[in-house]
Design a protein around this motif. Structure first.
Motif, PDB file in Angstrom:
ATOM      1  N   ALA A   1      10.476 -12.859   1.910  1.00  0.00           N
ATOM      2  CA  ALA A   1      10.117 -11.691   1.108  1.00  0.00           C
ATOM      3  C   ALA A   1      10.511 -10.400   1.807  1.00  0.00           C
ATOM      4  O   ALA A   1      10.810  -9.395   1.159  1.00  0.00           O
ATOM      5  N   ALA A   2      10.479 -10.423   3.121  1.00  0.00           N
ATOM      6  CA  ALA A   2      10.879  -9.272   3.915  1.00  0.00           C
ATOM      7  C   ALA A   2      11.644  -9.761   5.131  1.00  0.00           C
ATOM      8  O   ALA A   2      11.340 -10.828   5.675  1.00  0.00           O
ATOM      9  N   ILE A   3      12.634  -8.992   5.531  1.00  0.00           N
ATOM     10  CA  ILE A   3      13.411  -9.302   6.726  1.00  0.00           C
ATOM     11  C   ILE A   3      13.342  -8.101   7.655  1.00  0.00           C
ATOM     12  O   ILE A   3      13.685  -6.977   7.266  1.00  0.00           O
ATOM     13  N   VAL A   4      12.870  -8.347   8.867  1.00  0.00           N
ATOM     14  CA  VAL A   4      12.803  -7.308   9.888  1.00  0.00           C
ATOM     15  C   VAL A   4      14.091  -7.342  10.695  1.00  0.00           C
ATOM     16  O   VAL A   4      14.436  -8.380  11.272  1.00  0.00           O
TER      17      VAL A   4
ATOM     18  N   ARG B   1       2.472  -3.424   4.377  1.00  0.00           N
ATOM     19  CA  ARG B   1       2.525  -2.554   3.200  1.00  0.00           C
ATOM     20  C   ARG B   1       3.518  -3.082   2.167  1.00  0.00           C
ATOM     21  O   ARG B   1       3.219  -3.129   0.969  1.00  0.00           O
ATOM     22  N   LEU B   2       4.700  -3.476   2.636  1.00  0.00           N
ATOM     23  CA  LEU B   2       5.735  -3.938   1.718  1.00  0.00           C
ATOM     24  C   LEU B   2       5.349  -5.239   1.028  1.00  0.00           C
ATOM     25  O   LEU B   2       5.544  -5.397  -0.182  1.00  0.00           O
ATOM     26  N   THR B   3       4.811  -6.174   1.787  1.00  0.00           N
ATOM     27  CA  THR B   3       4.460  -7.458   1.198  1.00  0.00           C
ATOM     28  C   THR B   3       3.254  -7.321   0.266  1.00  0.00           C
ATOM     29  O   THR B   3       3.185  -7.999  -0.755  1.00  0.00           O
ATOM     30  N   ALA B   4       2.321  -6.431   0.587  1.00  0.00           N
ATOM     31  CA  ALA B   4       1.180  -6.196  -0.289  1.00  0.00           C
ATOM     32  C   ALA B   4       1.644  -5.576  -1.601  1.00  0.00           C
ATOM     33  O   ALA B   4       1.176  -5.962  -2.686  1.00  0.00           O
TER      34      ALA B   4
END
Length: 219
Positions: A64-67, A210-213
């Motif tokens: 869902a997110a990539i750091v 924050r982004l995943t929420a």
């Protein structure tokens, strides 16, 4: 929720470990590009191409997110990657110029970064935006990442950082490469207790949260 962490080498593992502590509900997976590290001496176009190729396993895994746990990759690649993959949230690392400038009493900070990060347009913009009236010292850290990557962290030469602190009364040191997170304790010991050493792991976790929420709420 699955979170991806990419770095050119082992620096990202330090970030991933901290994310696992702070986001225990997430499954954190990593990818790296050790055959091509260090990225710090490469051109922006080359860093973008290498980063895009190396994150494919994270994209395939449905993260869902990539750091982008690499200041060099963030500076060169995060904006085109956001264009390439608009459905994936990308979280980048930036040298902590803003918080360092804000907390510095002496208005002198030391930024430890790769040559590519120091050359990047984004880094120069950060200095223009947040370091007005602040002296920014940039010691030569060219070989640090490779030294740490090859398991010789205890051999990193910190003399230039120590001299910068002593000569210019710097009171904040910014670690602007994830490889350097592995030597944070060494740096703190070398510069002494009156100097703050900053690295962004906790800020990254907060942004991922924050982004995943937000994504979960939209879903």
């Amino acid at each position: 929720m699955q979170i991806g962490v990419f770095d050119s080498g082992i620096g990202g593992e330090a970030v991933a470990a901290r994310l696992r502590e702070l986001l225990p509900q997430a499954h954190v997976v990593t990818a790296h590009d050790q055959p091509h590290m260090p990225y710090g001496s490469r051109s922006e176009d080359e860093v973008y191409r290498l980063t895009k190729a190396a994150i494919q396993p994270l994209l395939s895994a449905g993260c869902a997110a990539i750091v982008l746990a690499c200041n060099t990759a963030t500076a060169a690649a995060i904006e085109p990657l956001r264009t390439d993959y608009p459905d994936t949230a990308f979280v980048g690392l930036e040298p902590m110029i803003k918080p360092a400038s804000a907390v510095s009493v002496t208005k002198t900070i030391v930024v430890c970064a790769t040559p590519a990060t120091l050359r990047s347009r984004r880094y120069q913009q950060l200095k223009r935006d947040w370091a007005l009236g602040v002296t920014v010292i940039e010691p030569d850290c060219t070989v640090w990442a490779e030294t740490i990557e090859t398991h010789r962290a205890d051999q990193v030469d910190l003399q230039a950082v120590v001299e910068a602190v002593r000569t210019h009364a710097a009171d904040v040191v910014v670690l602007a490469c994830t490889h350097y997170h592995w030597i944070k304790a060494q740096v703190e010991s070398a510069v002494g207790p009156h100097v703050m050493v900053l690295e962004p792991s906790d800020a990254i976790a907060a942004q991922v949260r924050r982004l995943t929420a937000a994504a979960a709420h939209r879903g």
